[in-house]
Write an enzyme that holds these catalytic residues in place. Structure first.
Site, PDB file in Angstrom:
ATOM      1  N   LYS A  14     144.684  38.580  24.869  1.00 50.65           N
ATOM      2  CA  LYS A  14     144.995  37.721  25.998  1.00 50.65           C
ATOM      3  C   LYS A  14     145.798  36.447  25.401  1.00 50.65           C
ATOM      4  O   LYS A  14     146.887  36.331  26.024  1.00 50.65           O
ATOM      5  CB  LYS A  14     143.872  37.231  26.770  1.00 50.65           C
ATOM      6  CG  LYS A  14     142.889  38.304  27.404  1.00 50.65           C
ATOM      7  CD  LYS A  14     141.953  37.851  28.415  1.00 50.65           C
ATOM      8  CE  LYS A  14     140.982  38.966  28.645  1.00 50.65           C
ATOM      9  NZ  LYS A  14     141.529  40.000  29.054  1.00 50.65           N
TER      10      LYS A  14
ATOM     11  N   GLY B   8     138.221  43.171  33.726  1.00 51.91           N
ATOM     12  CA  GLY B   8     137.372  44.259  34.018  1.00 51.91           C
ATOM     13  C   GLY B   8     136.406  43.799  35.257  1.00 51.91           C
ATOM     14  O   GLY B   8     135.992  44.660  36.245  1.00 51.91           O
ATOM     15  N   ASN B   9     135.924  42.497  35.085  1.00 50.88           N
ATOM     16  CA  ASN B   9     134.803  42.235  36.184  1.00 50.88           C
ATOM     17  C   ASN B   9     135.357  42.180  37.651  1.00 50.88           C
ATOM     18  O   ASN B   9     134.447  41.900  38.454  1.00 50.88           O
ATOM     19  CB  ASN B   9     134.058  40.992  35.991  1.00 50.88           C
ATOM     20  CG  ASN B   9     134.981  39.892  35.734  1.00 50.88           C
ATOM     21  OD1 ASN B   9     136.185  39.903  35.392  1.00 50.88           O
ATOM     22  ND2 ASN B   9     134.765  38.592  36.326  1.00 50.88           N
TER      23      ASN B   9
ATOM     24  N   LYS C  24     141.096  50.907  21.254  1.00 46.98           N
ATOM     25  CA  LYS C  24     140.655  50.504  22.543  1.00 46.98           C
ATOM     26  C   LYS C  24     139.485  51.266  23.194  1.00 46.98           C
ATOM     27  O   LYS C  24     139.349  52.366  23.439  1.00 46.98           O
ATOM     28  CB  LYS C  24     142.023  51.018  23.506  1.00 46.98           C
ATOM     29  CG  LYS C  24     141.840  50.704  25.135  1.00 46.98           C
ATOM     30  CD  LYS C  24     142.129  49.123  25.043  1.00 46.98           C
ATOM     31  CE  LYS C  24     141.901  48.541  26.517  1.00 46.98           C
ATOM     32  NZ  LYS C  24     141.976  47.208  26.650  1.00 46.98           N
TER      33      LYS C  24
ATOM     34  N   LYS D   3     146.153  46.283  28.846  1.00 46.19           N
ATOM     35  CA  LYS D   3     146.857  45.828  30.204  1.00 46.19           C
ATOM     36  C   LYS D   3     147.262  44.218  30.311  1.00 46.19           C
ATOM     37  O   LYS D   3     148.210  43.984  31.061  1.00 46.19           O
ATOM     38  CB  LYS D   3     145.723  45.929  31.454  1.00 46.19           C
ATOM     39  CG  LYS D   3     144.504  45.040  31.317  1.00 46.19           C
ATOM     40  CD  LYS D   3     144.345  43.867  32.255  1.00 46.19           C
ATOM     41  CE  LYS D   3     143.338  43.035  32.113  1.00 46.19           C
ATOM     42  NZ  LYS D   3     142.363  43.087  31.028  1.00 46.19           N
TER      43      LYS D   3
HETATM   44  N1  LIG Z   1     137.462  31.521  22.268  1.00 47.53           N
HETATM   45  C1  LIG Z   1     137.223  32.229  23.820  1.00 47.53           C
HETATM   46  N2  LIG Z   1     137.212  31.346  24.567  1.00 47.53           N
HETATM   47  C2  LIG Z   1     136.836  32.019  25.893  1.00 47.53           C
HETATM   48  N3  LIG Z   1     136.246  33.250  26.176  1.00 47.53           N
HETATM   49  C3  LIG Z   1     136.214  34.037  24.707  1.00 47.53           C
HETATM   50  C4  LIG Z   1     136.708  33.496  23.428  1.00 47.53           C
HETATM   51  N4  LIG Z   1     136.238  34.545  22.611  1.00 47.53           N
HETATM   52  C5  LIG Z   1     135.895  35.383  23.453  1.00 47.53           C
HETATM   53  N5  LIG Z   1     135.907  35.349  24.528  1.00 47.53           N
HETATM   54  C6  LIG Z   1     135.195  36.212  25.538  1.00 47.53           C
HETATM   55  O1  LIG Z   1     136.377  36.894  25.721  1.00 47.53           O
HETATM   56  C7  LIG Z   1     135.919  37.701  27.255  1.00 47.53           C
HETATM   57  C8  LIG Z   1     137.189  38.146  27.780  1.00 47.53           C
HETATM   58  O2  LIG Z   1     137.535  39.529  27.306  1.00 47.53           O
HETATM   59  P1  LIG Z   1     137.298  40.781  27.861  1.00 47.53           P
HETATM   60  O3  LIG Z   1     135.917  40.835  28.646  1.00 47.53           O
HETATM   61  O4  LIG Z   1     137.502  41.849  27.202  1.00 47.53           O
HETATM   62  O5  LIG Z   1     138.443  40.907  29.039  1.00 47.53           O
HETATM   63  P2  LIG Z   1     138.569  41.422  30.817  1.00 47.53           P
HETATM   64  O6  LIG Z   1     138.374  40.503  31.559  1.00 47.53           O
HETATM   65  O7  LIG Z   1     140.163  41.646  30.560  1.00 47.53           O
HETATM   66  O8  LIG Z   1     137.703  42.818  30.509  1.00 47.53           O
HETATM   67  C9  LIG Z   1     135.706  36.212  27.960  1.00 47.53           C
HETATM   68  O9  LIG Z   1     134.701  36.763  28.991  1.00 47.53           O
HETATM   69  C10 LIG Z   1     134.556  35.505  26.742  1.00 47.53           C
HETATM   70  O10 LIG Z   1     133.251  36.253  26.757  1.00 47.53           O
HETATM   71  N1  LIG Z   2     144.042  49.446  29.731  1.00 44.25           N
HETATM   72  C1  LIG Z   2     143.015  48.273  29.781  1.00 44.25           C
HETATM   73  O1  LIG Z   2     143.542  47.381  29.203  1.00 44.25           O
HETATM   74  O2  LIG Z   2     141.884  48.300  30.551  1.00 44.25           O
HETATM   75  P1  LIG Z   2     140.619  47.259  30.314  1.00 44.25           P
HETATM   76  O3  LIG Z   2     141.159  45.932  30.495  1.00 44.25           O
HETATM   77  O4  LIG Z   2     139.700  47.873  31.134  1.00 44.25           O
HETATM   78  O5  LIG Z   2     140.243  47.460  28.953  1.00 44.25           O
END
Ligand SMILES: Nc1ncnc2c1ncn2[C@@H]1O[C@H](COP(=O)(O)OP(=O)(O)O)[C@@H](O)[C@H]1O
Ligand SMILES: NC(=O)OP(=O)(O)O
Length: 314
Positions: A276, A12-13, A129, A214
Protein backbone atom coordinates in the site's frame (compact mmCIF):
# COMPACT_ATOMS: atom_id res chain seq x y z
CA UNK A 1 -16.66 22.95 -3.89
CA UNK A 2 -14.72 21.53 -6.83
CA UNK A 3 -15.43 17.89 -7.67
CA UNK A 4 -12.60 15.54 -6.78
CA UNK A 5 -12.00 12.44 -8.87
CA UNK A 6 -11.30 9.63 -6.39
CA UNK A 7 -10.19 6.05 -6.91
CA UNK A 8 -11.16 4.12 -3.79
CA UNK A 9 -9.61 0.67 -3.27
CA UNK A 10 -11.57 -1.63 -0.96
CA UNK A 11 -9.57 -3.88 1.37
CA UNK A 12 -10.46 -7.43 2.28
CA UNK A 13 -12.58 -6.61 5.33
CA UNK A 14 -14.93 -4.48 3.19
CA UNK A 15 -16.17 -7.69 1.54
CA UNK A 16 -15.25 -10.81 3.48
CA UNK A 17 -14.55 -11.29 7.19
CA UNK A 18 -15.05 -14.94 8.22
CA UNK A 19 -18.10 -16.12 6.32
CA UNK A 20 -17.42 -16.69 2.60
CA UNK A 21 -21.09 -17.26 1.67
CA UNK A 22 -22.60 -14.96 -0.95
CA UNK A 23 -25.14 -13.69 1.61
CA UNK A 24 -22.43 -12.70 4.12
CA UNK A 25 -20.29 -10.97 1.48
CA UNK A 26 -23.34 -9.10 0.19
CA UNK A 27 -24.21 -8.05 3.75
CA UNK A 28 -20.65 -6.73 4.26
CA UNK A 29 -20.86 -4.78 1.00
CA UNK A 30 -24.24 -3.32 2.01
CA UNK A 31 -22.42 -1.74 5.00
CA UNK A 32 -19.44 -0.72 2.83
CA UNK A 33 -21.75 1.02 0.35
CA UNK A 34 -23.19 3.25 3.10
CA UNK A 35 -19.68 4.58 3.76
CA UNK A 36 -18.87 5.06 0.06
CA UNK A 37 -22.08 7.02 -0.54
CA UNK A 38 -20.76 9.69 1.84
CA UNK A 39 -18.26 10.69 -0.87
CA UNK A 40 -20.97 10.86 -3.53
CA UNK A 41 -23.18 12.92 -1.20
CA UNK A 42 -20.53 15.61 -0.97
CA UNK A 43 -20.02 15.74 -4.74
CA UNK A 44 -16.95 13.56 -5.31
CA UNK A 45 -16.64 11.44 -8.48
CA UNK A 46 -15.94 7.89 -7.38
CA UNK A 47 -14.21 4.97 -9.10
CA UNK A 48 -14.32 1.82 -6.98
CA UNK A 49 -11.79 -1.02 -7.02
CA UNK A 50 -11.60 -4.09 -4.81
CA UNK A 51 -9.54 -7.16 -3.91
CA UNK A 52 -10.38 -10.78 -4.70
CA UNK A 53 -7.71 -12.90 -2.97
CA UNK A 54 -10.05 -15.03 -0.84
CA UNK A 55 -12.75 -15.21 -3.53
CA UNK A 56 -10.55 -16.21 -6.48
CA UNK A 57 -8.81 -18.88 -4.42
CA UNK A 58 -12.16 -20.30 -3.31
CA UNK A 59 -13.40 -20.24 -6.90
CA UNK A 60 -10.37 -22.20 -8.14
CA UNK A 61 -11.06 -24.85 -5.48
CA UNK A 62 -14.72 -25.07 -6.57
CA UNK A 63 -13.63 -25.34 -10.20
CA UNK A 64 -11.14 -28.11 -9.43
CA UNK A 65 -13.67 -30.03 -7.31
CA UNK A 66 -16.31 -30.15 -10.05
CA UNK A 67 -13.97 -30.51 -13.03
CA UNK A 68 -14.65 -33.16 -15.72
CA UNK A 69 -13.57 -33.48 -19.36
CA UNK A 70 -16.94 -32.06 -20.45
CA UNK A 71 -16.92 -29.39 -17.74
CA UNK A 72 -13.28 -28.31 -17.35
CA UNK A 73 -11.94 -26.03 -14.62
CA UNK A 74 -11.30 -22.48 -15.81
CA UNK A 75 -7.75 -21.02 -15.74
CA UNK A 76 -6.78 -18.35 -13.22
CA UNK A 77 -7.10 -15.35 -15.58
CA UNK A 78 -10.68 -16.39 -16.36
CA UNK A 79 -11.35 -16.98 -12.66
CA UNK A 80 -10.17 -13.41 -11.93
CA UNK A 81 -12.66 -12.15 -14.54
CA UNK A 82 -15.37 -14.27 -12.90
CA UNK A 83 -14.69 -12.65 -9.51
CA UNK A 84 -14.80 -9.20 -11.13
CA UNK A 85 -18.28 -10.14 -12.27
CA UNK A 86 -19.53 -11.59 -8.99
CA UNK A 87 -18.08 -8.92 -6.69
CA UNK A 88 -19.02 -6.22 -9.22
CA UNK A 89 -22.62 -7.46 -9.14
CA UNK A 90 -22.66 -7.39 -5.33
CA UNK A 91 -21.14 -3.89 -5.31
CA UNK A 92 -23.56 -2.51 -7.92
CA UNK A 93 -26.49 -4.01 -6.06
CA UNK A 94 -25.33 -2.64 -2.68
CA UNK A 95 -24.44 0.80 -4.08
CA UNK A 96 -27.77 1.06 -5.95
CA UNK A 97 -29.64 0.63 -2.65
CA UNK A 98 -27.39 2.96 -0.64
CA UNK A 99 -27.58 5.65 -3.35
CA UNK A 100 -31.38 5.33 -3.57
CA UNK A 101 -31.68 5.51 0.24
CA UNK A 102 -29.64 8.73 0.13
CA UNK A 103 -31.80 10.13 -2.70
CA UNK A 104 -28.86 10.18 -5.12
CA UNK A 105 -29.42 9.49 -8.85
CA UNK A 106 -26.06 7.97 -9.90
CA UNK A 107 -25.76 4.65 -11.72
CA UNK A 108 -23.01 2.13 -10.96
CA UNK A 109 -21.43 -0.06 -13.66
CA UNK A 110 -18.79 -2.77 -13.47
CA UNK A 111 -16.08 -2.90 -16.11
CA UNK A 112 -14.40 -6.25 -16.68
CA UNK A 113 -10.90 -4.79 -16.77
CA UNK A 114 -7.76 -6.15 -18.45
CA UNK A 115 -4.45 -5.03 -16.99
CA UNK A 116 -1.22 -5.37 -18.94
CA UNK A 117 1.73 -7.08 -17.26
CA UNK A 118 5.19 -8.06 -18.58
CA UNK A 119 5.88 -11.68 -19.51
CA UNK A 120 9.39 -11.29 -18.10
CA UNK A 121 8.14 -9.97 -14.75
CA UNK A 122 10.21 -11.89 -12.16
CA UNK A 123 6.99 -12.42 -10.15
CA UNK A 124 6.01 -15.22 -12.58
CA UNK A 125 8.74 -17.42 -11.12
CA UNK A 126 8.27 -16.27 -7.52
CA UNK A 127 4.62 -16.75 -6.39
CA UNK A 128 3.79 -14.38 -3.53
CA UNK A 129 0.08 -13.44 -3.64
CA UNK A 130 -2.00 -15.38 -1.07
CA UNK A 131 -5.38 -16.58 -2.33
CA UNK A 132 -8.21 -18.70 -0.97
CA UNK A 133 -8.62 -20.12 2.53
CA UNK A 134 -6.12 -20.64 5.34
CA UNK A 135 -5.08 -24.22 6.14
CA UNK A 136 -3.93 -25.54 9.50
CA UNK A 137 -0.70 -27.53 9.70
CA UNK A 138 -2.93 -30.64 9.99
CA UNK A 139 -4.75 -29.76 6.73
CA UNK A 140 -1.84 -28.58 4.62
CA UNK A 141 -0.25 -32.01 4.04
CA UNK A 142 -3.41 -33.37 2.37
CA UNK A 143 -3.79 -30.14 0.38
CA UNK A 144 -0.21 -30.38 -0.91
CA UNK A 145 -0.77 -34.03 -1.90
CA UNK A 146 -4.02 -33.20 -3.70
CA UNK A 147 -2.47 -30.26 -5.59
CA UNK A 148 1.25 -31.00 -6.02
CA UNK A 149 1.75 -28.17 -8.54
CA UNK A 150 0.43 -25.50 -6.19
CA UNK A 151 2.73 -23.44 -3.95
CA UNK A 152 1.74 -22.90 -0.30
CA UNK A 153 3.43 -20.70 2.31
CA UNK A 154 3.06 -20.15 6.02
CA UNK A 155 1.46 -16.73 6.55
CA UNK A 156 2.64 -14.81 9.64
CA UNK A 157 1.51 -17.43 12.16
CA UNK A 158 -2.05 -17.46 10.78
CA UNK A 159 -1.78 -20.79 8.92
CA UNK A 160 -0.87 -21.85 5.38
CA UNK A 161 -2.16 -20.35 2.17
CA UNK A 162 -1.76 -20.93 -1.53
CA UNK A 163 0.32 -18.27 -3.30
CA UNK A 164 0.30 -17.36 -7.01
CA UNK A 165 2.40 -14.97 -9.14
CA UNK A 166 1.58 -11.29 -8.75
CA UNK A 167 3.17 -9.27 -11.57
CA UNK A 168 3.21 -5.47 -11.54
CA UNK A 169 0.50 -3.67 -13.56
CA UNK A 170 1.84 -1.68 -16.52
CA UNK A 171 -1.33 -0.41 -18.21
CA UNK A 172 -5.12 -0.60 -17.84
CA UNK A 173 -6.76 -1.43 -21.17
CA UNK A 174 -10.15 0.03 -20.23
CA UNK A 175 -8.88 3.26 -18.55
CA UNK A 176 -10.53 5.47 -21.20
CA UNK A 177 -13.83 3.62 -20.80
CA UNK A 178 -13.66 4.22 -17.04
CA UNK A 179 -13.08 7.93 -17.62
CA UNK A 180 -15.94 8.14 -20.13
CA UNK A 181 -18.27 6.63 -17.53
CA UNK A 182 -17.09 9.11 -14.89
CA UNK A 183 -17.69 11.99 -17.35
CA UNK A 184 -21.22 10.63 -17.86
CA UNK A 185 -21.86 10.74 -14.10
CA UNK A 186 -21.64 6.96 -13.64
CA UNK A 187 -19.73 5.33 -10.75
CA UNK A 188 -17.49 2.64 -12.32
CA UNK A 189 -16.26 -0.48 -10.54
CA UNK A 190 -12.92 -1.26 -12.23
CA UNK A 191 -9.63 -3.17 -11.87
CA UNK A 192 -11.44 -5.57 -9.51
CA UNK A 193 -9.06 -8.17 -8.11
CA UNK A 194 -6.21 -6.14 -9.60
CA UNK A 195 -7.62 -6.66 -13.11
CA UNK A 196 -7.27 -9.66 -15.43
CA UNK A 197 -3.52 -10.02 -16.13
CA UNK A 198 -2.81 -9.89 -19.87
CA UNK A 199 0.20 -9.55 -22.16
CA UNK A 200 0.15 -8.11 -25.67
CA UNK A 201 0.99 -10.48 -28.52
CA UNK A 202 0.60 -8.52 -31.74
CA UNK A 203 -2.94 -7.15 -31.64
CA UNK A 204 -4.09 -9.81 -29.19
CA UNK A 205 -4.23 -9.47 -25.40
CA UNK A 206 -3.53 -12.91 -23.95
CA UNK A 207 -4.44 -13.85 -20.36
CA UNK A 208 -1.80 -14.91 -17.88
CA UNK A 209 -2.34 -17.02 -14.76
CA UNK A 210 -1.66 -14.55 -11.94
CA UNK A 211 -3.38 -12.21 -9.49
CA UNK A 212 -2.30 -8.57 -9.58
CA UNK A 213 -2.20 -6.66 -6.29
CA UNK A 214 -5.32 -4.47 -6.20
CA UNK A 215 -3.50 -1.55 -4.55
CA UNK A 216 -0.92 -1.43 -7.37
CA UNK A 217 -3.64 -1.79 -10.02
CA UNK A 218 -5.74 0.93 -8.35
CA UNK A 219 -2.69 3.18 -8.34
CA UNK A 220 -2.10 2.60 -12.06
CA UNK A 221 -5.75 3.33 -12.82
CA UNK A 222 -5.68 6.47 -10.64
CA UNK A 223 -2.68 7.71 -12.65
CA UNK A 224 -4.28 6.94 -16.01
CA UNK A 225 -7.62 8.61 -15.23
CA UNK A 226 -5.83 11.62 -13.66
CA UNK A 227 -7.44 11.13 -10.27
CA UNK A 228 -6.99 13.75 -7.55
CA UNK A 229 -7.06 11.23 -4.76
CA UNK A 230 -6.32 7.53 -4.28
CA UNK A 231 -8.00 6.21 -1.13
CA UNK A 232 -6.83 2.84 0.15
CA UNK A 233 -9.35 1.48 2.64
CA UNK A 234 -8.09 -1.24 4.96
CA UNK A 235 -8.53 -2.45 8.54
CA UNK A 236 -6.60 0.37 10.26
CA UNK A 237 -7.52 4.08 10.61
CA UNK A 238 -3.90 5.13 10.15
CA UNK A 239 -0.53 3.82 9.08
CA UNK A 240 1.77 3.50 12.09
CA UNK A 241 5.47 3.51 12.69
CA UNK A 242 6.59 0.98 15.29
CA UNK A 243 3.28 -0.76 14.54
CA UNK A 244 1.99 -2.90 17.44
CA UNK A 245 4.85 -1.77 19.69
CA UNK A 246 4.24 0.14 22.94
CA UNK A 247 5.69 3.28 21.29
CA UNK A 248 3.67 3.00 18.02
CA UNK A 249 2.93 6.38 16.44
CA UNK A 250 0.21 7.11 13.91
CA UNK A 251 1.15 8.95 10.75
CA UNK A 252 -1.20 11.82 9.86
CA UNK A 253 0.31 13.82 7.00
CA UNK A 254 3.50 12.38 5.56
CA UNK A 255 5.65 13.25 2.53
CA UNK A 256 7.02 10.82 -0.04
CA UNK A 257 10.54 11.47 1.26
CA UNK A 258 9.53 10.69 4.86
CA UNK A 259 7.77 7.48 3.76
CA UNK A 260 10.81 6.36 1.80
CA UNK A 261 12.93 6.77 4.93
CA UNK A 262 10.41 4.71 6.93
CA UNK A 263 10.55 1.94 4.29
CA UNK A 264 14.33 1.87 4.62
CA UNK A 265 13.77 1.51 8.36
CA UNK A 266 11.57 -1.60 7.72
CA UNK A 267 8.47 -0.02 9.23
CA UNK A 268 5.89 -1.70 6.98
CA UNK A 269 5.11 -5.40 6.83
CA UNK A 270 5.80 -7.11 3.50
CA UNK A 271 2.60 -8.49 1.96
CA UNK A 272 0.27 -6.24 3.98
CA UNK A 273 1.10 -2.55 4.56
CA UNK A 274 4.25 -2.33 2.40
CA UNK A 275 2.48 -2.71 -1.00
CA UNK A 276 0.00 0.00 0.00
CA UNK A 277 2.86 2.33 0.89
CA UNK A 278 4.65 1.53 -2.37
CA UNK A 279 1.45 2.17 -4.34
CA UNK A 280 1.02 5.46 -2.49
CA UNK A 281 4.57 6.52 -3.34
CA UNK A 282 4.09 5.56 -7.01
CA UNK A 283 0.96 7.72 -7.19
CA UNK A 284 2.38 10.88 -5.62
CA UNK A 285 5.65 10.50 -7.56
CA UNK A 286 3.89 9.99 -10.91
CA UNK A 287 1.12 12.50 -10.25
CA UNK A 288 2.61 15.21 -8.03
CA UNK A 289 -0.70 17.09 -7.65
CA UNK A 290 -2.36 13.94 -6.33
CA UNK A 291 -2.64 12.66 -2.78
CA UNK A 292 -3.18 9.26 -1.20
CA UNK A 293 -5.19 8.48 1.91
CA UNK A 294 -4.82 5.23 3.83
CA UNK A 295 -7.56 4.70 6.39
CA UNK A 296 -10.44 2.41 7.36
CA UNK A 297 -14.03 2.35 6.17
CA UNK A 298 -15.19 3.17 9.70
CA UNK A 299 -13.06 6.32 9.60
CA UNK A 300 -14.39 7.64 6.27
CA UNK A 301 -16.79 10.05 8.04
CA UNK A 302 -13.94 11.48 10.13
CA UNK A 303 -11.74 11.77 7.04
CA UNK A 304 -14.44 13.74 5.25
CA UNK A 305 -15.10 15.92 8.29
CA UNK A 306 -11.61 16.70 9.48
CA UNK A 307 -9.04 14.88 7.31
CA UNK A 308 -8.47 12.03 9.78
CA UNK A 309 -6.36 9.18 8.27
CA UNK A 310 -2.84 8.93 6.88
CA UNK A 311 -2.45 11.44 4.07
CA UNK A 312 0.51 11.02 1.73
CA UNK A 313 1.67 13.78 -0.57
CA UNK A 314 4.71 14.70 -2.63
N1 LIG B 1 3.09 -0.08 9.86
C1 LIG B 1 1.83 -0.49 9.81
N2 LIG B 1 0.83 0.39 10.08
C2 LIG B 1 -0.46 -0.02 10.02
N3 LIG B 1 -0.84 -1.28 9.72
C3 LIG B 1 0.12 -2.18 9.44
C4 LIG B 1 1.48 -1.84 9.47
N4 LIG B 1 2.22 -2.94 9.15
C5 LIG B 1 1.34 -3.92 8.93
N5 LIG B 1 0.07 -3.48 9.10
C6 LIG B 1 -1.10 -4.35 8.90
O1 LIG B 1 -1.46 -4.27 7.53
C7 LIG B 1 -2.87 -4.51 7.44
C8 LIG B 1 -3.37 -4.10 6.05
O2 LIG B 1 -2.95 -5.05 5.10
P1 LIG B 1 -3.95 -6.15 4.49
O3 LIG B 1 -4.76 -6.76 5.61
O4 LIG B 1 -3.14 -7.04 3.64
O5 LIG B 1 -4.84 -5.21 3.60
P2 LIG B 1 -6.30 -5.31 2.90
O6 LIG B 1 -7.18 -4.44 3.75
O7 LIG B 1 -6.06 -4.71 1.54
O8 LIG B 1 -6.71 -6.75 2.86
C9 LIG B 1 -3.41 -3.71 8.60
O9 LIG B 1 -4.70 -4.13 8.97
C10 LIG B 1 -2.36 -3.98 9.69
O10 LIG B 1 -2.74 -5.10 10.45
N1 LIG C 1 -6.09 -8.87 -5.95
C1 LIG C 1 -5.87 -8.51 -4.66
O1 LIG C 1 -4.98 -7.73 -4.32
O2 LIG C 1 -6.75 -9.09 -3.73
P1 LIG C 1 -6.70 -8.97 -2.14
O3 LIG C 1 -6.66 -7.50 -1.82
O4 LIG C 1 -7.97 -9.62 -1.67
O5 LIG C 1 -5.45 -9.67 -1.68
Amino acid sequence: MTKRKIVVALGGNAILADDASAAAQQAALAETAKYLVQFVKQGDQLIISHGNGPQVGNLLLQQAAGSTAKNPAMPLDTAVAMTQGSIGYWLENAMDKALADAGLPQDVATIVTQVAVADDDPAFSDPSKPIGPFYTSAEITAERQAHPDNVYVEDAGRGYRRVVPSPKPIDVKEANVVNALVDAGVIPVAVGGGGVPVVKVGNQLVGREAVIDKDFASEKLAELVHADLLIILTAVDHVFVNFNQPDQKQLTTVTAAELTAYIQDDQFAKGSMLPKIQAALDFVNNRPSGQVVITSLANVGNFLENGSGTIIRQ
